[in-house]
Motif scaffolding. Structure first.
Motif, PDB file in Angstrom:
ATOM      1  N   ILE A  59      91.612  18.722  66.998  1.00 47.85           N
ATOM      2  CA  ILE A  59      91.724  18.811  65.535  1.00 47.85           C
ATOM      3  C   ILE A  59      90.312  18.850  64.979  1.00 47.85           C
ATOM      4  O   ILE A  59      89.525  17.927  65.190  1.00 47.85           O
ATOM      5  CB  ILE A  59      92.496  17.617  64.940  1.00 47.85           C
ATOM      6  N   HIS A  60      89.990  19.931  64.282  1.00 47.22           N
ATOM      7  CA  HIS A  60      88.658  20.086  63.721  1.00 47.22           C
ATOM      8  C   HIS A  60      88.766  20.320  62.218  1.00 47.22           C
ATOM      9  O   HIS A  60      89.428  21.255  61.771  1.00 47.22           O
ATOM     10  CB  HIS A  60      87.941  21.259  64.379  1.00 47.22           C
ATOM     11  N   GLU A  61      88.137  19.417  61.455  1.00 43.77           N
ATOM     12  CA  GLU A  61      88.176  19.484  59.986  1.00 43.77           C
ATOM     13  C   GLU A  61      89.601  19.563  59.473  1.00 43.77           C
ATOM     14  O   GLU A  61      89.933  20.347  58.590  1.00 43.77           O
ATOM     15  CB  GLU A  61      87.345  20.675  59.498  1.00 43.77           C
ATOM     16  N   GLY A  62      90.452  18.774  60.112  1.00 48.41           N
ATOM     17  CA  GLY A  62      91.834  18.667  59.680  1.00 48.41           C
ATOM     18  C   GLY A  62      92.745  19.783  60.126  1.00 48.41           C
ATOM     19  O   GLY A  62      93.938  19.793  59.790  1.00 48.41           O
ATOM     20  N   LYS A  63      92.225  20.715  60.906  1.00 46.11           N
ATOM     21  CA  LYS A  63      93.042  21.839  61.365  1.00 46.11           C
ATOM     22  C   LYS A  63      93.071  21.882  62.881  1.00 46.11           C
ATOM     23  O   LYS A  63      92.100  21.494  63.535  1.00 46.11           O
ATOM     24  CB  LYS A  63      92.468  23.158  60.828  1.00 46.11           C
ATOM     25  N   PRO A  64      94.193  22.349  63.459  1.00 47.39           N
ATOM     26  CA  PRO A  64      94.236  22.479  64.923  1.00 47.39           C
ATOM     27  C   PRO A  64      93.152  23.443  65.419  1.00 47.39           C
ATOM     28  O   PRO A  64      92.880  24.468  64.786  1.00 47.39           O
ATOM     29  CB  PRO A  64      95.634  23.051  65.188  1.00 47.39           C
ATOM     30  N   SER A  65      92.524  23.099  66.514  1.00 43.24           N
ATOM     31  CA  SER A  65      91.467  23.919  67.094  1.00 43.24           C
ATOM     32  C   SER A  65      91.764  24.158  68.570  1.00 43.24           C
ATOM     33  O   SER A  65      92.286  23.281  69.256  1.00 43.24           O
ATOM     34  CB  SER A  65      90.109  23.228  66.952  1.00 43.24           C
TER      35      SER A  65
END
Length: 778
Positions: free
Chosen positions: A382-388
């Motif tokens: 999770i990167h900056e609140g988004k799946p990565s």
């Protein structure tokens, strides 16, 4: 009344009136009966097998024949179920309601590159397209076959001469829409790459990998095909080989099956190492040219195909995929392949699906605690609140490219990311891809990489191959090192061998002679193709020995090389073998003579054996197939030059240079041709172009000097000679020409400086000593 043996024994035991001797006698009788019964139980299977319908008779087998995938289903239901519906199963099919995915409801598509409109419609249950056809004229064409299924589906159209042509508008199965397929840079309807021309002819370009037991059956004399297949798709026998003997064996009762190797299948797929497995896959999953129909049998890769090396236009210098090269050339570069990993370790060989998803696939071998952790990959899920997806192994180690417009294919070289090489040799890196850190810039990527992994970087063979592509003079030693490094992948070493041919120097000769004895057929083949500067006597000896190589591509390359020698130069004990293998070479080239390169090779063979007119005809036929195949123009020009048609030859050289200005060797040839024609102004210009762009090619500069001297441009001649000597300070011919120039014009000071400067670096230079002595007597 029926009595069992136990019942009889019980009655005997229960009869106390019998004498003891009688009881013992009866007991012995029953013991004998029991032993006989047991013996009968043991031998009954053998008696059973003596029945005529079940007897184990000697098996008289002919060559195995193909039986079809349906014959495999009764015994191999699980494998068959996985294969059914796979990309192999759906590789090709008859166009029908069930197989066609595209929208044929009178839909129009306009090509964004050419502007041509295509209308897709149905009539009487069949599928049609109205589009630009031969010569640019709009026509209506019936679609008879589907080609592929996902992520795109192409369509095949019958043409005269037994051809099936691949339409350049396909169905995007991901987005359910029509789209234009590459190549996009098509120069009109007469271009070889136009969908109606040879570059899109199914029979030669696609067929062998989408069907089983494909017979191309191209007739060179009529330029027609009679192409046939046994199964329209890629069936079981494409990998396991023709199955008639196996089916015959399997149809016997279990106890009647004789002991046979590999269950009487011609190709062993169960207990093989990665080299043998990839030999099964490579004939389709590689960029290559074929040596004949794929017989679906076991053997060396180079018995069937010659795979492409890591050459410019196909691969980046470090071996990353550039053009559509499929998988073989990438995978054999990988450490995985070097350590025995097979295709089947990741892919189910019947469904073609991955065994596991995500990092679980890699964790079959790699320790999770060491590699599936932020301390290794430095990425979050999770990167900056988004799946990565940055944490996935494949994002760093298998970056891919999109081919066929919509088909994303990962690079199977499984390499460690090297963003530093992007700065050094302009190659891609997995960090800077469009869905990762493209917006950050290369400097940021390299800074982050250094923070995580430190500054230490090993030299990569890509740096050496990049220098070799540019013909940097200093690259020769490193290319020799790569070619001789047995720890490097064979395809990398072979590429270095090919690049070394641009450095025709004596010290490369041992590299080629050593490679000719290498255990890898690709190295032997590459050495034969590129060792053209070896002295004739040595080369003749080496070529004759390779006529007996067990691998087809190697021995026929040896025969092609020997064809340039007079027949009486070949040892009499090898001449019969030479003729046999030369015929094998010719057959292989004729098989693919629907392509310009093989028609060109046949022209080279004709030229080598002194059939100049035939060679000219074959080169012209190659250009009729593809007028952009410049090699045929070059050799045609050389043949025309031998026939005295120098103006035509010069025009061909100019055509090549106009289309391919970086072919500096052709500029050199053109300069020599103008010198022969005594047009020295043109000669000096083109020889100068060649010398400026080939800094290690001193001969081009020397010949330019000679042209200037013919024009009596003495100062220009002097400057050219000085440059040639700077490149090759020990060359006697260059020294002598410049010394004579100075001597004849009584430029004694310059002559003395030349001699003294030469002796400083080469104290034993006899010509320099003689020049000084002559000057001292004046």
């Amino acid at each position: 009344m029926h009595l069992s043996r136990l019942g009889v024994l019980k009655m005997v035991a229960d009869n106390p009136s019998q004498a003891p001797g009688q009881r013992e006698s009866q007991t012995r009788i029953w013991q004998i009966v029991g032993m006989v019964a047991a013996l009968l139980c043991l031998i009954s299977p053998f008696i059973y097998l003596q029945r005529s319908e079940y007897s184990v008779k000697p098996v008289i087998k002919g060559a195995p024949s193909f039986v079809g995938s349906g014959q495999c289903r009764p015994c191999h239901q699980e494998a068959y179920a996985k294969w059914k519906g796979s990309h192999h199963d759906l590789a090709m099919d008859i166009a029908s309601e069930e197989t066609v995915l595209g929208d044929f409801n009178n839909v129009q598509f306009v090509d964004p590159y050419s502007g041509a409109a295509s209308r897709f419609f149905r009539k009487n249950g069949d599928f049609y397209v109205e589009t630009e056809g031969p010569g640019g004229a709009v026509g209506v064409f019936k679609i008879t076959h589907t080609f592929g299924v996902y992520p795109n589906q192409q369509y095949l159209i019958p043409f005269p001469g037994g051809r099936l042509q691949c339409l350049n508008v396909g169905w995007n199965a991901k987005q359910s829409t029509w789209y234009r397929l590459p190549p996009y840079e098509v120069d009109g309807p007469d271009d070889w790459l136009h969908w109606t021309k040879g570059g899109q002819t199914w029979n030669g370009m696609c067929a062998e990998c989408h069907s089983t037991k494909l017979e191309k059956r191209y007739d060179k004399t009529t330029d027609t095909y009679d192409t046939r297949w046994f199964e329209i798709h890629v069936g079981c026998e494409a990998c396991h080989g023709p199955g008639s003997n196996h089916v015959s064996w399997a149809n016997r009762p279990v106890l009647a099956r004789p002991q046979v190797e590999n269950y009487d299948l011609p190709v062993n797929t169960a207990t093989i190492d990665n080299q043998k497995q990839i030999a099964i896959c490579a004939p389709c999953h590689s960029r290559r040219y074929q040596l004949g129909d794929n017989l679906h049998d076991e053997g060396e890769i180079l018995d069937k195909i010659v795979p492409s090396l890591l050459m410019e236009g196909l691969y980046y210098p470090d071996g990353q995929i550039s053009e559509e090269v499929y998988v073989y050339g990438s995978f054999v570069q990988s450490k995985m392949y070097q350590h025995g990993v097979r295709c089947s370790d990741c892919h189910d060989m019947h469904s073609l699906k991955l065994h596991k998803e995500g990092n679980d696939l890699c964790l079959q071998c790699h320790r999770a605690g060491s590699y599936d952790t932020p301390s290794h990959h430095f990425h979050k899920q999770i990167h900056e609140g988004k799946p990565s997806k940055g944490y996935l192994c494949v994002k760093c180690h298998m970056p891919g490219r999109v081919y066929m417009g919509v088909d994303y294919r990962p690079d199977h070289s499984l390499r460690v990311p090297r963003p530093d090489l992007s700065e050094k040799i302009d190659v891609p890196n997995s960090c800077s891809t469009s869905d990762c850190h493209q917006d950050k810039g290369l400097a940021w990527v390299n800074d982050q990489y250094t923070k995580w992994y430190g500054k230490s970087r090993k030299q990569h063979y890509g740096e050496i191959l990049a220098a070799g592509r540019k013909q940097n003079p200093e690259a020769i030693d490193e290319l020799i090192g790569v070619a001789e490094d047995s720890l490097l992948p064979a395809i990398v070493r072979a590429t270095a061998l090919a690049l070394l041919s641009r450095y025709p120097q004596e010290r490369t000769i041992p590299v080629y002679t050593s490679a000719l004895e290498d255990g890898d057929a690709l190295l032997r083949h590459t050495a034969l193709r590129n060792a053209i500067h070896i002295d004739p006597e040595t080369r003749l000896h080496l070529l004759q020995a390779k006529l007996y190589d067990p691998v087809k591509a190697v021995r026929i390359e040896a025969a092609a090389g020997l064809s340039g020698f007079p027949l009486d130069a070949i040892n009499p004990q090898h001449q019969e073998r030479f003729q046999q293998i030369l015929a094998e070479y010719r057959t292989a080239m004729e098989y693919n003579s629907d392509f310009a390169p093989q028609r060109y090779n046949l022209g080279n063979l004709a030229a080598a054996i002194g059939k100049g007119e035939e060679a000219i005809q074959l080169y012209r036929e190659a250009l009729a197939i593809d007028d952009q195949f410049y090699q045929a123009k070059v050799n045609l020009a050389m043949q025309l030059n031998q026939q005295g048609e120098n103006l035509k030859a010069a025009d061909l050289f100019k055509q090549v240079l106009e289309a391919q200005p970086d072919l500096h060797e052709i500029a050199y040839s053109l300069g020599l041709l103008f010198a022969e024609m005594e047009e020295y102004e043109q000669a000096a210009y083109w020889l100068g172009q060649a010398a400026d762009n080939m800094p290690n090619h001193s001969r081009a500069r020397y010949n330019q000097a000679l042209a200037y001297l013919k024009l009596e441009q003495w100062e220009n001649g002097e400057m050219a000679l000085l440059k040639a000597l700077e490149n090759k300070p020990g060359n006697r011919e260059y020294f002598s020409t410049l010394a004579n120039l100075y001597y004849n014009f009584r430029l004694t000071d310059k002559a003395r400086i030349l001699a003294e400067k030469t002796l400083l670096t080469q104290p034993d230079h006899e010509l320099a000593k003689q020049l000084l002595e002559a000057l001292s007597r004046q």
